[in-house]
Design a protein around this motif. Structure first.
Motif, PDB file in Angstrom:
ATOM      1  N   THR A  61      14.294  16.779  28.542  1.00  0.00           N
ATOM      2  CA  THR A  61      15.151  17.925  28.878  1.00  0.00           C
ATOM      3  C   THR A  61      16.220  17.576  29.906  1.00  0.00           C
ATOM      4  O   THR A  61      16.749  18.456  30.566  1.00  0.00           O
ATOM      5  CB  THR A  61      14.291  19.082  29.411  1.00  0.00           C
ATOM      6  OG1 THR A  61      13.507  18.596  30.506  1.00  0.00           O
ATOM      7  CG2 THR A  61      13.363  19.622  28.327  1.00  0.00           C
ATOM      8  N   MET A  64      21.053  18.774  28.679  1.00  0.00           N
ATOM      9  CA  MET A  64      21.170  19.874  27.730  1.00  0.00           C
ATOM     10  C   MET A  64      22.421  20.665  28.095  1.00  0.00           C
ATOM     11  O   MET A  64      22.462  21.303  29.159  1.00  0.00           O
ATOM     12  CB  MET A  64      19.925  20.778  27.792  1.00  0.00           C
ATOM     13  CG  MET A  64      18.639  20.058  27.428  1.00  0.00           C
ATOM     14  SD  MET A  64      17.165  21.140  27.407  1.00  0.00           S
ATOM     15  CE  MET A  64      16.987  21.535  29.159  1.00  0.00           C
ATOM     16  N   ASN A  67      22.756  24.050  30.320  1.00  0.00           N
ATOM     17  CA  ASN A  67      21.572  24.259  31.157  1.00  0.00           C
ATOM     18  C   ASN A  67      21.939  24.044  32.621  1.00  0.00           C
ATOM     19  O   ASN A  67      22.484  23.018  32.983  1.00  0.00           O
ATOM     20  CB  ASN A  67      20.444  23.304  30.755  1.00  0.00           C
ATOM     21  CG  ASN A  67      19.214  23.489  31.624  1.00  0.00           C
ATOM     22  OD1 ASN A  67      18.941  22.694  32.499  1.00  0.00           O
ATOM     23  ND2 ASN A  67      18.498  24.554  31.381  1.00  0.00           N
ATOM     24  N   TYR A  70      16.311  23.381  34.967  1.00  0.00           N
ATOM     25  CA  TYR A  70      15.082  23.308  34.189  1.00  0.00           C
ATOM     26  C   TYR A  70      14.032  22.814  35.162  1.00  0.00           C
ATOM     27  O   TYR A  70      13.983  21.632  35.493  1.00  0.00           O
ATOM     28  CB  TYR A  70      15.238  22.346  33.007  1.00  0.00           C
ATOM     29  CG  TYR A  70      14.063  22.374  32.052  1.00  0.00           C
ATOM     30  CD1 TYR A  70      14.059  23.236  30.968  1.00  0.00           C
ATOM     31  CD2 TYR A  70      12.969  21.541  32.234  1.00  0.00           C
ATOM     32  CE1 TYR A  70      12.982  23.273  30.083  1.00  0.00           C
ATOM     33  CE2 TYR A  70      11.893  21.571  31.362  1.00  0.00           C
ATOM     34  CZ  TYR A  70      11.911  22.431  30.290  1.00  0.00           C
ATOM     35  OH  TYR A  70      10.841  22.464  29.420  1.00  0.00           O
ATOM     36  N   GLU A  86      13.922  28.230  33.494  1.00  0.00           N
ATOM     37  CA  GLU A  86      15.169  27.732  32.912  1.00  0.00           C
ATOM     38  C   GLU A  86      16.297  28.703  33.229  1.00  0.00           C
ATOM     39  O   GLU A  86      16.134  29.915  33.095  1.00  0.00           O
ATOM     40  CB  GLU A  86      15.047  27.617  31.394  1.00  0.00           C
ATOM     41  CG  GLU A  86      13.919  26.724  30.924  1.00  0.00           C
ATOM     42  CD  GLU A  86      13.806  26.690  29.412  1.00  0.00           C
ATOM     43  OE1 GLU A  86      14.832  26.447  28.734  1.00  0.00           O
ATOM     44  OE2 GLU A  86      12.694  26.923  28.910  1.00  0.00           O
ATOM     45  N   HIS A  94      21.004  28.009  25.199  1.00  0.00           N
ATOM     46  CA  HIS A  94      19.570  27.739  25.129  1.00  0.00           C
ATOM     47  C   HIS A  94      19.146  27.509  23.678  1.00  0.00           C
ATOM     48  O   HIS A  94      18.450  26.546  23.367  1.00  0.00           O
ATOM     49  CB  HIS A  94      18.762  28.885  25.739  1.00  0.00           C
ATOM     50  CG  HIS A  94      17.296  28.734  25.492  1.00  0.00           C
ATOM     51  ND1 HIS A  94      16.654  29.415  24.482  1.00  0.00           N
ATOM     52  CD2 HIS A  94      16.365  27.959  26.088  1.00  0.00           C
ATOM     53  CE1 HIS A  94      15.382  29.062  24.472  1.00  0.00           C
ATOM     54  NE2 HIS A  94      15.171  28.180  25.437  1.00  0.00           N
ATOM     55  N   SER A  97      20.156  24.188  22.377  1.00  0.00           N
ATOM     56  CA  SER A  97      19.413  23.062  22.956  1.00  0.00           C
ATOM     57  C   SER A  97      18.173  22.718  22.138  1.00  0.00           C
ATOM     58  O   SER A  97      17.739  21.561  22.116  1.00  0.00           O
ATOM     59  CB  SER A  97      19.001  23.370  24.401  1.00  0.00           C
ATOM     60  OG  SER A  97      17.917  24.294  24.430  1.00  0.00           O
ATOM     61  N   VAL A 103      15.265  17.019  22.730  1.00  0.00           N
ATOM     62  CA  VAL A 103      14.397  18.191  22.861  1.00  0.00           C
ATOM     63  C   VAL A 103      13.417  18.235  21.692  1.00  0.00           C
ATOM     64  O   VAL A 103      12.224  18.490  21.883  1.00  0.00           O
ATOM     65  CB  VAL A 103      15.237  19.487  22.961  1.00  0.00           C
ATOM     66  CG1 VAL A 103      14.348  20.716  22.921  1.00  0.00           C
ATOM     67  CG2 VAL A 103      16.088  19.474  24.228  1.00  0.00           C
TER      68      VAL A 103
END
Length: 131
Positions: A61, A64, A67, A70, A86, A94, A97, A103
């Motif tokens: 993660t 991303m 984002n 996280y 998140e 989201h 992602s 992911v």
């Protein structure tokens, strides 16, 4: 808990989990752009597999788009549980992602280590910064 208290709690969690440099970068970014979408949820690992699950989630993660944060935290009451917080620029970021190769790889590797899920909440952040 109201939204302001919720954001304050999330930032407190970030302060506890992130190195100072990353925390400062997150605070600066949140001053510039308030995220539109957030998630917080509890994940239960198979007995004794929490650290392995955290490592997989941490690796998968890192990059991303959209984002803002996280955060993975160990549950203090359950030795097999983790909490994931998140913050996203948008709900669409989201969703996008979830299709990223890194992911998808983390999901594939992590799935056998997951015993179940606890509480989960979606929210709209309304304020960033310190109370």
């Amino acid at each position: 808990m109201n939204r302001r208290e919720h954001m304050a709690a999330m930032l407190a969690m970030a302060a506890a989990l992130l190195p100072v440099g990353q925390l400062q970068a997150l605070e600066k970014r949140m001053e510039e752009l308030v995220p539109e979408y957030g998630l917080i949820g509890q994940m239960i690992a198979q007995p004794g597999k929490r650290a392995e699950l955290v490592a997989i989630l941490s690796e998968g993660t890192g990059a991303m788009p959209g984002n803002m944060a996280y955060l993975i935290g160990e549950d203090s009451a359950n030795p097999d549980a983790i909490w994931i917080v998140e913050l996203w620029e948008t709900k669409e970021a989201h969703a996008a992602s979830l299709g990223l190769p890194a992911v998808q790889d983390a999901i594939s590797k992590g799935r056998p280590l997951i015993a179940g899920f606890g509480m989960r909440a979606e929210f709209k952040p309304v304020r960033a910064g310190h109370p």
